[in-house]
Design a protein around this motif. Structure first.
Motif, PDB file in Angstrom:
ATOM      1  N   VAL A  14     -23.402 -18.928   0.136  1.00  0.00           N
ATOM      2  CA  VAL A  14     -22.282 -19.135   1.055  1.00  0.00           C
ATOM      3  C   VAL A  14     -22.236 -17.947   2.017  1.00  0.00           C
ATOM      4  N   LYS A  15     -22.342 -18.218   3.287  1.00  0.00           N
ATOM      5  CA  LYS A  15     -22.305 -17.185   4.319  1.00  0.00           C
ATOM      6  C   LYS A  15     -20.873 -17.029   4.830  1.00  0.00           C
ATOM      7  N   LEU A  16     -20.384 -15.780   4.868  1.00  0.00           N
ATOM      8  CA  LEU A  16     -19.007 -15.506   5.275  1.00  0.00           C
ATOM      9  C   LEU A  16     -18.979 -14.407   6.326  1.00  0.00           C
ATOM     10  N   LYS A  17     -17.976 -14.469   7.201  1.00  0.00           N
ATOM     11  CA  LYS A  17     -17.738 -13.383   8.134  1.00  0.00           C
ATOM     12  C   LYS A  17     -17.187 -12.198   7.340  1.00  0.00           C
ATOM     13  N   LYS A  18     -17.894 -11.077   7.411  1.00  0.00           N
ATOM     14  CA  LYS A  18     -17.588  -9.955   6.536  1.00  0.00           C
ATOM     15  C   LYS A  18     -16.150  -9.451   6.689  1.00  0.00           C
ATOM     16  N   ASN A  19     -15.727  -9.161   7.894  1.00  0.00           N
ATOM     17  CA  ASN A  19     -14.400  -8.590   8.108  1.00  0.00           C
ATOM     18  C   ASN A  19     -13.287  -9.582   7.773  1.00  0.00           C
ATOM     19  N   VAL A  56     -23.700 -10.542  -4.254  1.00  0.00           N
ATOM     20  CA  VAL A  56     -23.172 -10.251  -2.921  1.00  0.00           C
ATOM     21  C   VAL A  56     -24.187  -9.373  -2.210  1.00  0.00           C
ATOM     22  N   CYS A  57     -24.583  -9.740  -0.997  1.00  0.00           N
ATOM     23  CA  CYS A  57     -25.578  -8.954  -0.271  1.00  0.00           C
ATOM     24  C   CYS A  57     -25.437  -9.197   1.229  1.00  0.00           C
ATOM     25  N   GLY A  58     -26.206  -8.451   1.995  1.00  0.00           N
ATOM     26  CA  GLY A  58     -26.255  -8.669   3.431  1.00  0.00           C
ATOM     27  C   GLY A  58     -27.212  -9.796   3.772  1.00  0.00           C
ATOM     28  N   ILE A  59     -27.187 -10.215   5.011  1.00  0.00           N
ATOM     29  CA  ILE A  59     -28.062 -11.302   5.443  1.00  0.00           C
ATOM     30  C   ILE A  59     -29.490 -10.795   5.650  1.00  0.00           C
ATOM     31  N   GLU A 107     -22.526  -8.207  10.461  1.00  0.00           N
ATOM     32  CA  GLU A 107     -21.265  -8.912  10.657  1.00  0.00           C
ATOM     33  C   GLU A 107     -20.998  -9.956   9.583  1.00  0.00           C
ATOM     34  N   ASP A 108     -22.041 -10.351   8.855  1.00  0.00           N
ATOM     35  CA  ASP A 108     -21.900 -11.407   7.851  1.00  0.00           C
ATOM     36  C   ASP A 108     -22.270 -10.896   6.468  1.00  0.00           C
ATOM     37  N   VAL A 109     -21.732 -11.575   5.466  1.00  0.00           N
ATOM     38  CA  VAL A 109     -22.060 -11.263   4.081  1.00  0.00           C
ATOM     39  C   VAL A 109     -22.454 -12.564   3.395  1.00  0.00           C
ATOM     40  N   LEU A 110     -23.384 -12.469   2.466  1.00  0.00           N
ATOM     41  CA  LEU A 110     -23.863 -13.635   1.743  1.00  0.00           C
ATOM     42  C   LEU A 110     -23.433 -13.517   0.286  1.00  0.00           C
ATOM     43  N   ILE A 111     -22.740 -14.537  -0.217  1.00  0.00           N
ATOM     44  CA  ILE A 111     -22.427 -14.550  -1.642  1.00  0.00           C
ATOM     45  C   ILE A 111     -23.140 -15.735  -2.273  1.00  0.00           C
TER      46      ILE A 111
END
Length: 376
Positions: A266-271, A359-362, A344-348
Motif C-alpha cells: 500500500v503506497k501512502l503519502k508520507k506526510n 514499512v520502507c521508502g519507495i 514523499e511517499d512511504v510503502l507499507i
C-alpha cells in the motif's frame, strides 16, 4: 608542554566527545581528555571504557608533553575564546594554563588537571583489515539502528546492541545492520568493496550507545574505514579513530521476518499518513498504546479508542482493492519509521493481524522497518 592550536581544528571534536566523557562512571578520570603534544601535532584521547576515541590535529609545538584535563571545562573554555588560536601550557602541580594569546595578558585560565598516567590506555591494534565505505551511508545505517532503543533496565545483548554482518547477497558484497527491541526491527544494508575475502561472513553485536556516539563523528561526505579485530569494532578516517568494545552474546536469526510472505503493498503519502497517526496517537496512553488500522474499499481508517480519554477516527483515500484487513499497531512505531524514510511517499506491506508489517521508502527497499502487530 607548550603549544598553540587553531580553534577550528579541535572545537567540533571537543563538542563530539562530550557524550563519551559525560557518561557516569566509577572512574572519575574518564571525565577527562588526554592531550599529547609531539613534533607538529597533538593527539586528543577520550574514553568511557566501552568506547575509545583518538584524534590527531596539527599544532605549533614549542615544547612536547602530556596533560589530562576535564573535557567539559576545556570545551566550555575553548568555545568561549573569541580568538582563532588556543594557547596551552603545562604548569606546576598539574595546572594547565589556557589563553587566547601566548603571554595570556588579557585572558588566562589555570585549570587543575589530572595525572596522565591514570588515564586508561586506548587499545593498540595492529594489522587491521579495513573495509572502505561511504561515510554518509554508514551514518544513515547507524541512524536507523539507534532509532530502536532498549529499555533502561535492558541487559540482553541483542536488544542493547545492533547486529552488523558482512554478507554476500546474490554475488554482491554488502554490509547489513539489524536492530530490534523485540517489538519492532530495522534492517539496513548497502553495497561495499571487500579486498580481503576473510572479512566476508564476520558478525558482531555493537552497543547502541556507542553507535550513537560514533554517529556524531561521521561526516556526510567522503569515505570511512571500518574494521573488526580483537573484540573491537574500529572506525577510522584521515585523522580520527574510534574503538568500540563488541558485545558478547548471540543475535537471533530474524531473516524469516524479511521474507515477502505475499504481503499486500500500500503506497501512502508520507506526510499525510504521519499527520493522521499523530492525531490518533493523542488518545494513546501507557495502558492503551495501540490504534486500529482498517484497510477496505480504497480507504485506510485509523481508530483510537481509550476508555481513559475517549475515542477518535480518521480516514484517508488509498489504492486498496483487496479483501478487508484489520490490525492494531503502536502508532509511534510508524511515526519513528516515517521520520527516517526519504521521499514523499512511504510503502507499507501488510498481510493480516498476525504477520508483521513492513514499512520502507519507495526508492530504497533494502532499508526496512518491521513492526509487530498488537493483539486485538
Amino acid at each position: 608542554m607548550k603549544i598553540s592550536v587553531e580553534k577550528k581544528n579541535i572545537i567540533e571534536t571537543l563538542a563530539n566527545i562530550q557524550g563519551i566523557t559525560g557518561k557516569r562512571s566509577s572512574l572519575a578520570i574518564t571525565e577527562n581528555i588526554l592531550i599529547t603534544a609531539q613534533e607538529n601535532k597533538i593527539s586528543i584521547c577520550a574514553t568511557d571504557i566501552e568506547t575509545g576515541f583518538e584524534g590527531i590535529y596539527p599544532a605549533d609545538v614549542e615544547k612536547e608533553g602530556v596533560v589530562t584535563i576535564n573535557a567539559k571545562y576545556f570545551y566550555d573554555i575553548v568555545k568561549k575564546i573569541s580568538g582563532e588560536k588556543i594557547y596551552i601550557k603545562e604548569g606546576e602541580n598539574r595546572l594547565v594554563m589556557i589563553s587566547d594569546t601566548e603571554d595570556g595578558e588579557k585572558l588566562k585560565y589555570n585549570i587543575l588537571g589530572a595525572e596522565p598516567d591514570d588515564f586508561p590506555q586506548l587499545p593498540k591494534i595492529e594489522e587491521v583489515s579495513y573495509v572502505e565505505v561511504d561515510s554518509l551511508l554508514l551514518k544513515n545505517m547507524i541512524m536507523w539502528a539507534t532509532m530502536v532503543t532498549p529499555g533502561a533496565t535492558e541487559k540482553r545483548a541483542h536488544i542493547v546492541g545492533a547486529y552488523l554482518e558482512i554478507i554476500d547477497d546474490k554475488g554482491q558484497n554488502k554490509i547489513r545492520m539489524i536492530s530490534t527491541d523485540g517489538k519492532r526491527l530495522t534492517k539496513t544494508q548497502f553495497q561495499c568493496k571487500i579486498d580481503d575475502e576473510q572479512e566476508k561472513g564476520k558478525k558482531i553485536i555493537i552497543p547502541k550507545k556507542a553507535l550513537s556516539e560514533l554517529f556524531k563523528f561521521l561526516k556526510e561526505k567522503g569515505k570511512t574505514k571500518i574494521g573488526i579485530k580483537d573484540n573491537y569494532f574500529i572506525v577510522k578516517n584521515k585523522s580520527e579513530t574510534i574503538y568500540v568494545n563488541i558485545l558478547s552474546g548471540q543475535f537471533p536469526d530474524l531473516t524469516s521476518l524479511f521474507k515477502d510472505e505475499k504481503r499486500i503493498e500500500v503506497k501512502l503519502k508520507k506526510n499525510r499518513f504521519k499527520d493522521m497517526l499523530e492525531r490518533m496517537a493523542i488518545l494513546t496512553s501507557d495502558n492503551y498504546k495501540g490504534v486500529f488500522f482498517k484497510f477496505d474499499k480504497n480507504r485506510l481508517v485509523i481508530n483510537a479508542a481509550n476508555p481513559e480519554k475517549g475515542e477518535a477516527f480518521e480516514y484517508m483515500e488509498i489504492d486498496f482493492k483487496d479483501k478487508k484487513k484489520e490490525m492494531m499497531f503502536n502508532p509511534y512505531y510508524f511515526i519513528d519509521a516515517i521520520n527516517i524514510i526519504e521521499g514523499e511517499d512511504v510503502l507499507i506491506k501488510i498481510k493480516d493481524e498476525h504477520i508483521p508489517c513492513i514499512v520502507c521508502g519507495i526508492k530504497n527497499q533494502d532499508n526496512i522497518n518491521i513492526i509487530m502487530p498488537m493483539k486485538i
